[in-house]
Design an enzyme around this catalytic site. Structure first.
Site, PDB file in Angstrom:
ATOM      1  N   GLN A 164      22.617  22.611  37.220  1.00 53.66           N
ATOM      2  CA  GLN A 164      23.701  22.412  38.185  1.00 53.66           C
ATOM      3  C   GLN A 164      24.616  21.280  37.735  1.00 53.66           C
ATOM      4  O   GLN A 164      25.692  21.090  38.316  1.00 53.66           O
ATOM      5  CB  GLN A 164      23.117  22.060  39.552  1.00 53.66           C
ATOM      6  CG  GLN A 164      22.187  23.116  40.127  1.00 53.66           C
ATOM      7  CD  GLN A 164      21.460  22.575  41.336  1.00 53.66           C
ATOM      8  OE1 GLN A 164      22.028  22.451  42.415  1.00 53.66           O
ATOM      9  NE2 GLN A 164      20.187  22.239  41.163  1.00 53.66           N
ATOM     10  N   ASP A 167      27.625  17.295  33.447  1.00 50.68           N
ATOM     11  CA  ASP A 167      27.788  16.168  32.544  1.00 50.68           C
ATOM     12  C   ASP A 167      27.640  16.516  31.069  1.00 50.68           C
ATOM     13  O   ASP A 167      27.854  15.668  30.206  1.00 50.68           O
ATOM     14  CB  ASP A 167      26.801  15.053  32.904  1.00 50.68           C
ATOM     15  CG  ASP A 167      25.361  15.559  33.056  1.00 50.68           C
ATOM     16  OD1 ASP A 167      24.935  16.411  32.247  1.00 50.68           O
ATOM     17  OD2 ASP A 167      24.671  15.102  33.989  1.00 50.68           O
ATOM     18  N   HIS A 194      27.469  25.259  37.458  1.00 47.69           N
ATOM     19  CA  HIS A 194      28.627  24.732  38.180  1.00 47.69           C
ATOM     20  C   HIS A 194      29.735  24.247  37.260  1.00 47.69           C
ATOM     21  O   HIS A 194      30.599  23.481  37.675  1.00 47.69           O
ATOM     22  CB  HIS A 194      28.188  23.603  39.116  1.00 47.69           C
ATOM     23  CG  HIS A 194      27.274  24.065  40.199  1.00 47.69           C
ATOM     24  ND1 HIS A 194      26.344  23.247  40.802  1.00 47.69           N
ATOM     25  CD2 HIS A 194      27.134  25.280  40.788  1.00 47.69           C
ATOM     26  CE1 HIS A 194      25.679  23.936  41.718  1.00 47.69           C
ATOM     27  NE2 HIS A 194      26.142  25.173  41.722  1.00 47.69           N
ATOM     28  N   LEU A 200      12.115  13.642  43.292  1.00 48.35           N
ATOM     29  CA  LEU A 200      11.914  12.532  44.212  1.00 48.35           C
ATOM     30  C   LEU A 200      12.582  12.885  45.530  1.00 48.35           C
ATOM     31  O   LEU A 200      13.795  13.068  45.595  1.00 48.35           O
ATOM     32  CB  LEU A 200      12.523  11.244  43.637  1.00 48.35           C
ATOM     33  CG  LEU A 200      11.808  10.648  42.425  1.00 48.35           C
ATOM     34  CD1 LEU A 200      12.643   9.515  41.822  1.00 48.35           C
ATOM     35  CD2 LEU A 200      10.432  10.144  42.815  1.00 48.35           C
TER      36      LEU A 200
END
Length: 404
Positions: free
Chosen positions: A140, A143, A159, A334
């Site tokens: 997703q 970067d 994306h 997390l």
């Protein structure tokens, strides 16, 4: 009549995860569970005698260690700033003033991209591929860290990506670095201001208190918020291809692309609008990208989910697709995951990871240790010699993710 469905950022509070198996609350137990997930034969692989094919689905959580801001973690924007609202695709497409505001704030947030590097998680994924344990990645993230860390491992960028801008009329792509240079040329006052805030170190921290003390706030999508900033004078370039050859409209007439004396896009232009090459909120994923992601899940025997709450439906549906195909799923994240009980409700209580695992540890902590363990496992043979992941981990710095 049902109102039309509008995709918005999922901001509901996610329930705390149920750790599976129970022994996985400690790092040693989490490693054992994910190790078992990797080496246990799947239904299809056991019948064919081959090693299980594992696909990886990643999210923003794996890039936090590279300096990216969080979305839905403890200090994530959607939790800390309840009033935050990203720009939507229809706003960007139809509102000149909204584009000015977006590109002005994005101009400031983009400058630290060259400093950010893939981290130990990205290189651990590379090594898992080197070991023949994973075959493909769906991310997703926008970067481009996956392609930098493991260029030979097939990766579907669900994306899109920030390394380019794309014209909404002709689909021509322009490198973002070139676009950034054009923004600086068209907006010399902003360019000078950018140099000032870079010198002040205001963009070197993700700490909200430190940012406020320096007069700004950075959202995880690269949106640098400057109270009182005048965005109305900001200018951005037109698509160079459409400027030379304006495209035809749906009714067959020639679109209008006009620029000011410096080459900035100007009303009453009807084409030539450049946007980041990412999927904005309210924008559809390309059919070819969706089909490629579906194929990755369909071809895999198992799915490993890393660093994502699956809050975006486009990612959640891929995990659900794997579950509907009775494929084991392991989630390392997390914090909670949207609807995660769906993926583990029917597991045998005595299983230790072969049918699925849910652990709550940083991928940067867990995955390199997992690679070390798997390298020692007798049946795992390296496909080729690789260097140690620690040596490949680059210095990290702040990077502003401009998803919207």
């Amino acid at each position: 009549m049902r109102p039309p469905y509008m995709r918005i950022p999922y901001t509901d509070v996610l329930a705390a995860p149920t750790i599976i198996p129970r022994s996985a609350t400690a790092l040693s137990g989490a490693l054992a569970a994910v190790h078992e997930f990797f080496i246990a034969p799947s239904l299809s692989s056991s019948s064919s005698g081959t090693r299980p094919s594992i696909a990886v689905l990643t999210g923003a959580g794996i890039s936090v260690a590279s300096g990216l801001a969080d979305y839905r973690g403890t200090n994530g924007t959607y939790r800390v700033n309840k009033t935050y609202r990203p720009i939507y695709y229809h706003e960007f497409l139809h509102n000149h003033e909204a584009r000015k505001r977006y590109w002005a704030r994005s101009f400031l947030g983009w400058t630290t991209l060259h400093k950010a590097k893939p981290n130990a998680t990205h290189f651990a994924i590379k090594h898992l591929n080197d070991l023949g344990l994973i075959q493909s990645v769906i991310t997703q993230n926008v970067d481009s860290f996956h392609s930098q860390a493991h260029p030979s491992l097939p990766t579907v960028e669900l994306h899109g990506y920030l390394r380019s801008c794309v014209c909404t009329s002709c689909q021509e792509e322009l490198p973002r670095d070139d676009f950034q240079n054009e923004l600086a040329r068209l907006n010399p006052t902003w360019a000078a201001f950018l140099q000032e805030i870079l010198a002040s170190g205001a963009l070197d921290t993700e700490n909200p208190d430190e940012q406020r003390a320096r007069g700004m706030k950075t959202n995880p999508d690269g949106d640098v918020d400057l109270p009182g900033a005048q965005y109305t004078q900001f200018r951005y370039p037109a698509c160079p291809r459409c400027l030379v050859n304006p495209p035809l409209t749906e009714n067959g007439t020639r679109a209008t692309v006009e620029v000011d004396s410096d080459g900035a896009w100007a009303p009453p232009s009807t084409a030539g609008i450049l946007k980041p090459a990412v999927v904005m909120f309210g924008e559809s994923i390309k059919h070819s990208v969706k089909a490629a992601a579906d194929k990755v899940v369909n071809d895999a025997d198992k799915l490993l989910v890393l660093g994502t709450s699956l809050a975006t439906y486009s990612a959640w549906r891929l995990a659900k697709q794997a579950k509907d195909q009775n494929k084991p799923i392991a989630i390392v994240n997390l914090g909670g995951v949207r609807g995660e009980d769906v993926f583990f409700a029917d597991l045998d209580p005595s299983q230790q990871g072969s049918q699925g695992a849910r652990v709550e540890f940083s991928t940067n902590e867990l995955l390199p240790a997992l690679v070390d363990q798997l390298r020692q496992y007798p049946s795992v043979q390296t496909a080729h010699t690789t260097s140690n992941y620690i040596a490949e981990t680059h210095e990290t710095s702040v990077f502003k993710d401009m998803l919207s």
